[in-house]
Design an enzyme around this catalytic site. Structure first.
Site, PDB file in Angstrom:
ATOM      1  N   CYS A 102     -42.035 -33.059 -24.866  1.00 15.63           N
ATOM      2  CA  CYS A 102     -41.639 -32.402 -26.124  1.00 15.63           C
ATOM      3  C   CYS A 102     -42.721 -31.527 -26.760  1.00 15.63           C
ATOM      4  O   CYS A 102     -42.461 -30.353 -27.042  1.00 15.63           O
ATOM      5  CB  CYS A 102     -41.131 -33.424 -27.119  1.00 15.63           C
ATOM      6  SG  CYS A 102     -40.542 -34.958 -26.408  1.00 15.63           S
TER       7      CYS A 102
ATOM      8  N   ARG B 246     -46.216 -43.108 -17.986  1.00 12.15           N
ATOM      9  CA  ARG B 246     -46.316 -44.052 -19.096  1.00 12.15           C
ATOM     10  C   ARG B 246     -46.792 -45.376 -18.546  1.00 12.15           C
ATOM     11  O   ARG B 246     -46.280 -45.850 -17.533  1.00 12.15           O
ATOM     12  CB  ARG B 246     -44.955 -44.262 -19.773  1.00 12.15           C
ATOM     13  CG  ARG B 246     -44.479 -43.039 -20.505  1.00 12.15           C
ATOM     14  CD  ARG B 246     -43.146 -43.295 -21.185  1.00 12.15           C
ATOM     15  NE  ARG B 246     -42.592 -42.023 -21.639  1.00 12.15           N
ATOM     16  CZ  ARG B 246     -41.364 -41.854 -22.103  1.00 12.15           C
ATOM     17  NH1 ARG B 246     -40.564 -42.900 -22.180  1.00 12.15           N
ATOM     18  NH2 ARG B 246     -40.940 -40.680 -22.495  1.00 12.15           N
TER      19      ARG B 246
ATOM     20  N   GLN C  49     -38.464 -36.633 -15.722  1.00 10.68           N
ATOM     21  CA  GLN C  49     -37.288 -36.593 -16.585  1.00 10.68           C
ATOM     22  C   GLN C  49     -36.510 -35.305 -16.348  1.00 10.68           C
ATOM     23  O   GLN C  49     -37.112 -34.258 -16.154  1.00 10.68           O
ATOM     24  CB  GLN C  49     -37.715 -36.587 -18.055  1.00 10.68           C
ATOM     25  CG  GLN C  49     -38.330 -37.871 -18.536  1.00 10.68           C
ATOM     26  CD  GLN C  49     -38.773 -37.747 -19.984  1.00 10.68           C
ATOM     27  OE1 GLN C  49     -39.372 -36.757 -20.381  1.00 10.68           O
ATOM     28  NE2 GLN C  49     -38.474 -38.758 -20.770  1.00 10.68           N
TER      29      GLN C  49
ATOM     30  N   ASP D 213     -35.430 -33.319 -18.397  1.00 15.10           N
ATOM     31  CA  ASP D 213     -35.621 -33.161 -19.835  1.00 15.10           C
ATOM     32  C   ASP D 213     -35.230 -31.757 -20.288  1.00 15.10           C
ATOM     33  O   ASP D 213     -35.319 -30.805 -19.523  1.00 15.10           O
ATOM     34  CB  ASP D 213     -37.108 -33.382 -20.140  1.00 15.10           C
ATOM     35  CG  ASP D 213     -37.346 -33.745 -21.588  1.00 15.10           C
ATOM     36  OD1 ASP D 213     -36.367 -33.972 -22.321  1.00 15.10           O
ATOM     37  OD2 ASP D 213     -38.532 -33.786 -21.991  1.00 15.10           O
TER      38      ASP D 213
ATOM     39  N   HIS E 161     -35.068 -29.423 -24.269  1.00 15.43           N
ATOM     40  CA  HIS E 161     -35.079 -29.391 -25.724  1.00 15.43           C
ATOM     41  C   HIS E 161     -34.293 -28.177 -26.169  1.00 15.43           C
ATOM     42  O   HIS E 161     -34.484 -27.085 -25.642  1.00 15.43           O
ATOM     43  CB  HIS E 161     -36.506 -29.352 -26.244  1.00 15.43           C
ATOM     44  CG  HIS E 161     -37.236 -30.616 -25.943  1.00 15.43           C
ATOM     45  ND1 HIS E 161     -38.042 -30.752 -24.848  1.00 15.43           N
ATOM     46  CD2 HIS E 161     -37.211 -31.818 -26.563  1.00 15.43           C
ATOM     47  CE1 HIS E 161     -38.502 -31.995 -24.805  1.00 15.43           C
ATOM     48  NE2 HIS E 161     -38.015 -32.669 -25.828  1.00 15.43           N
TER      49      HIS E 161
ATOM     50  N   LYS F 152     -29.288 -40.382 -33.321  1.00 10.15           N
ATOM     51  CA  LYS F 152     -29.279 -40.184 -31.865  1.00 10.15           C
ATOM     52  C   LYS F 152     -28.039 -40.761 -31.200  1.00 10.15           C
ATOM     53  O   LYS F 152     -27.331 -41.592 -31.757  1.00 10.15           O
ATOM     54  CB  LYS F 152     -30.530 -40.798 -31.247  1.00 10.15           C
ATOM     55  CG  LYS F 152     -30.545 -42.302 -31.266  1.00 10.15           C
ATOM     56  CD  LYS F 152     -31.739 -42.838 -30.473  1.00 10.15           C
ATOM     57  CE  LYS F 152     -31.822 -44.352 -30.619  1.00 10.15           C
ATOM     58  NZ  LYS F 152     -33.020 -44.940 -30.087  1.00 10.15           N
TER      59      LYS F 152
ATOM     60  N   HIS G 257     -33.673 -33.323 -28.564  1.00 10.84           N
ATOM     61  CA  HIS G 257     -34.209 -33.837 -27.300  1.00 10.84           C
ATOM     62  C   HIS G 257     -33.013 -34.352 -26.518  1.00 10.84           C
ATOM     63  O   HIS G 257     -32.214 -35.093 -27.064  1.00 10.84           O
ATOM     64  CB  HIS G 257     -35.128 -35.031 -27.518  1.00 10.84           C
ATOM     65  CG  HIS G 257     -36.230 -34.819 -28.498  1.00 10.84           C
ATOM     66  ND1 HIS G 257     -37.521 -34.586 -28.118  1.00 10.84           N
ATOM     67  CD2 HIS G 257     -36.241 -34.839 -29.838  1.00 10.84           C
ATOM     68  CE1 HIS G 257     -38.284 -34.472 -29.194  1.00 10.84           C
ATOM     69  NE2 HIS G 257     -37.539 -34.623 -30.250  1.00 10.84           N
TER      70      HIS G 257
HETATM   71 ZN    ZN Z   1     -38.268 -34.595 -26.240  1.00 11.68          ZN
END
Ligand code: ZN
Ligand code: ZN
Length: 641
Positions: free
Chosen positions: A334, A363, A381, A383, A385, A465, A511
């Protein structure tokens, strides 16, 4: 006079206080017989509780979803009692309820063996048969500590010593046996019934701290009805057969080793699967209006401080030092995406801006928590945004839900369930903004027509969320997708766009991930399909196997033609019996085997054996190419009917 209200709205007026079980009996003896506990003004209590004030009363029956927790809690007590009867000198520590069951941690010098579980389980059934009355007692703290020390229960004494000053010490007694417990409990051990089973042994450190002594944990499961236990054990058996770690090894997809714990070594076939899935996702994202970026792996501590991760997420971050700077391996993408957004000037006309990355993240997870591909330390991910205006939250949520449903469906998951979480107590941003965003999300979720539940107050401090759960072939639910509104990060990292009014505004950041992590999702795919992937995902799609060496050249020719058509093909020209070859490739979950011998070489045909079928059909080489090229098309590239 006491007024007791029942769930159906009926009111009972009583002259004097009454025990809950007696009250139940006064309504109907059958109710008293079936009740396991009572809810008094929403709070779950023992049936022995005296009702002494006006209140709403609900009796909890066996078939109530909340009853499971009580049953499992009791099962843990019965387990502890059984162990202490059978193995005197064993100390009890803690025994909580977990998903689908319970465990209890014991301190004992000698190890338990798997075969002990049967013996312990038999004793548990005996204790149930004894139907010992379970009673609650309030003890003086010092007495309790002294009592447990006196009988050699040092762990229990320590637990009591550490309880908050103002906590009332309650002891639950069943027969001769007693345990520290907050309750509530069933009225007697007989109410536990027969639907429980001990499952396995494990080691666990006292208080989860590796500098403490190692305890022995016994896991069990408990249900309201024997049929539920049967179904659950069947599901466990299915899950064991489908274990992605075993299938991954059998099919040679990946491995993991100590030197890189929690990180995946993808083998050739596993990486093929990975890349197919990634390519598919890349096409779906492009089609969905996203663009793809790539951001650095190592990022200066300063950025993590600004984003707030250094403060809140530090314990999960891998940090290294170079040129006297602290750098962290990114645990998420992010903040980097905001850096990209901050390059140049963005106008409201550019929004929404959908920025995607197959972001490699790391992580820290304690080694005990690692589990194959399902729980790793290094992962990628899917991922993205979305930077947008407040007014675009609703349409972007809808768009996302539609994309997610399409992708899950194409990957073989039709059963999707959404969890919606709204504002927590502690949050940033004005209530009007929350009102707006929550409405936008909830309305978008309703528009999907998918089943959903709410988790009130469980949203992040920076926005509401959604979580998306999919159900696999054996009924297990996996949370994969997330969608998270964020009012905070763009603000703290200085992101702005020029609005229609010519002034600078902070964009909203959404996200979102669909698969979650590539690694874990592949783990789920392996288990869902039991390694029998759809043709387009299968790492090896076809094996051309010879019956005789005389067909070797033809086999190579067939393989060459298929390969040229873009298929993943191997040949098996070993000097082995054809049945042996078919068995081996079936075990390797190859979806189609093309058998060739003298006859096939002569007629320029192939004999097709599909995985899981005993049938053999003949195809010309041209037909084979056409058939498999069609089948190999990923779902998004197939002609839409
Ligand atoms: Zn994010
Ligand atoms: Zn208890």
């Amino acid at each position: 006079m006491i007024t007791l209200r029942l769930p159906d709205g009926a009111e009972k007026k009583l002259d004097a206080p009454i025990r809950a079980d007696e009250f139940a009996r006064s309504i109907a003896p059958s109710l008293a017989k079936r009740a396991l506990a009572v809810r008094i003004d929403g709070e779950l209590r023992d049936l022995s509780t005296v009702l002494d004030g006006d209140s709403a009363i609900e009796f909890l029956m066996r078939d109530h979803p909340d009853a499971l927790e009580l049953l499992r809690h009791d099962a843990a007590h019965v387990l502890a009692e059984a162990v202490q009867e059978l193995y005197p000198g064993t100390q009890v520590t803690i025994g909580p309820v977990i998903e689908h069951g319970f465990y209890y941690d014991f301190a004992r010098d000698e190890p338990f063996h798997p075969e002990d579980l049967e013996k312990i389980e038999a004793r548990m059934h005996e204790i149930v048969k004894r139907n010992e009355t379970i009673t609650r007692e309030v003890w003086n703290r010092a007495d309790a500590i002294e009592h447990f020390r006196g009988i050699g229960e040092h762990y229990k004494a320590e637990i009591i010593k550490d309880l908050p000053e103002d906590e009332v010490i309650t002891i639950y007694r069943q027969g001769e046996w007693l345990d520290l417990c907050r309750g509530p409990h069933l009225p007697s051990t007989g109410k536990l019934g027969k639907a429980f089973k001990l499952l396995r042994l494990a080691g666990a450190y006292w208080r989860g701290d590796s500098s403490n002594p190692m305890l022995q944990r016994i896991y069990g499961t408990a249900w309201a009805e024997p049929s539920q236990l049967k179904d659950y054990l069947h599901m466990l058996e299915e899950a064991r057969k489908r274990d992605h770690r075993r299938i991954g090894k059998d099919m040679g997809l990946f491995h993991m080793q100590e030197e890189a714990a929690g990180m995946v070594f993808w083998h050739r076939d596993g990486w093929t699967l990975y890349r197919e899935l990634e390519s598919y996702m890349r096409r779906k994202l492009a089609e969905g209006g996203y663009f793809e970026v790539k951001t650095p792996q190592l990022v200066d501590r300063k950025l993590w401080e600004s984003s707030g991760h250094w403060d809140k997420f530090r314990e999960h971050m891998y940090v290294t030092e170079s040129e006297e700077r602290h750098l962290a391996l990114k645990p998420m993408n992010c903040p980097c995406h905001v850096q990209l957004f901050n390059q140049g000037t963005t106008s409201y006309r550019d929004l929404p801006l959908r920025m995607a990355e197959f972001g490699a993240c790391h992580r820290y997870e304690p080694s005990g928590a690692l589990h194959g591909l399902m729980r790793v330390r290094g992962f990628v991910q899917d991922d993205a945004h979305i930077f947008c205006t407040e007014g675009q939250i609703n349409s972007e949520t809808k768009r996302f839900c539609a994309l997610l449903e399409e992708i899950y469906g194409e990957l073989g998951f039709k059963d999707i369930h959404i969890m919606y979480a709204d504002r927590p107590e502690k949050r940033i941003g004005e209530d009007a903004l929350w009102d707006y965003a929550e409405k936008a999300l909830e309305q978008a979720v309703q528009a999907t027509g998918l089943p959903y539940d709410s988790n009130p107050g469980e949203g992040a401090f920076y926005g509401p969320k959604l979580e998306f759960n999919l159900r696999d072939a054996i009924g297990r639910s996996w949370q994969c997708g997330t969608f998270q509104v964020d009012f905070n990060l763009p603000k703290v990292l200085g992101a702005t766009y020029i609005g229609e009014d010519g002034a600078r505004h902070v964009p909203v950041m959404l996200h979102r991930a669909i698969l979650g992590s590539m690694e874990r999702f592949i783990g789920i795919l392996i288990e869902h399909y039991e390694g029998r992937f759809p043709f387009w995902l299968a790492p090896v799609q076809l094996v051309v196997a010879t019956i005789t060496n005389r067909a070797d050249a033809y086999a190579e020719e067939v393989a060459g033609v298929l390969r040229e058509a873009g298929l993943r093909v191997e040949t098996d020209i070993r000097n082995e019996k054809i049945n042996y070859k078919v068995r081996e490739h079936s075990h390797g979950k190859v979806p189609a085997i093309l058998v060739v011998g003298d006859k096939e070489a002569e007629s320029r045909e192939v004999s097709l054996r599909r995985l899981g079928s005993k049938e053999q059909t003949s195809l010309t080489l041209d037909e084979a190419v056409e058939t498999f090229v069609q089948e190999a098309l990923p779902p998004d590239l197939r002609p839409r009917s």
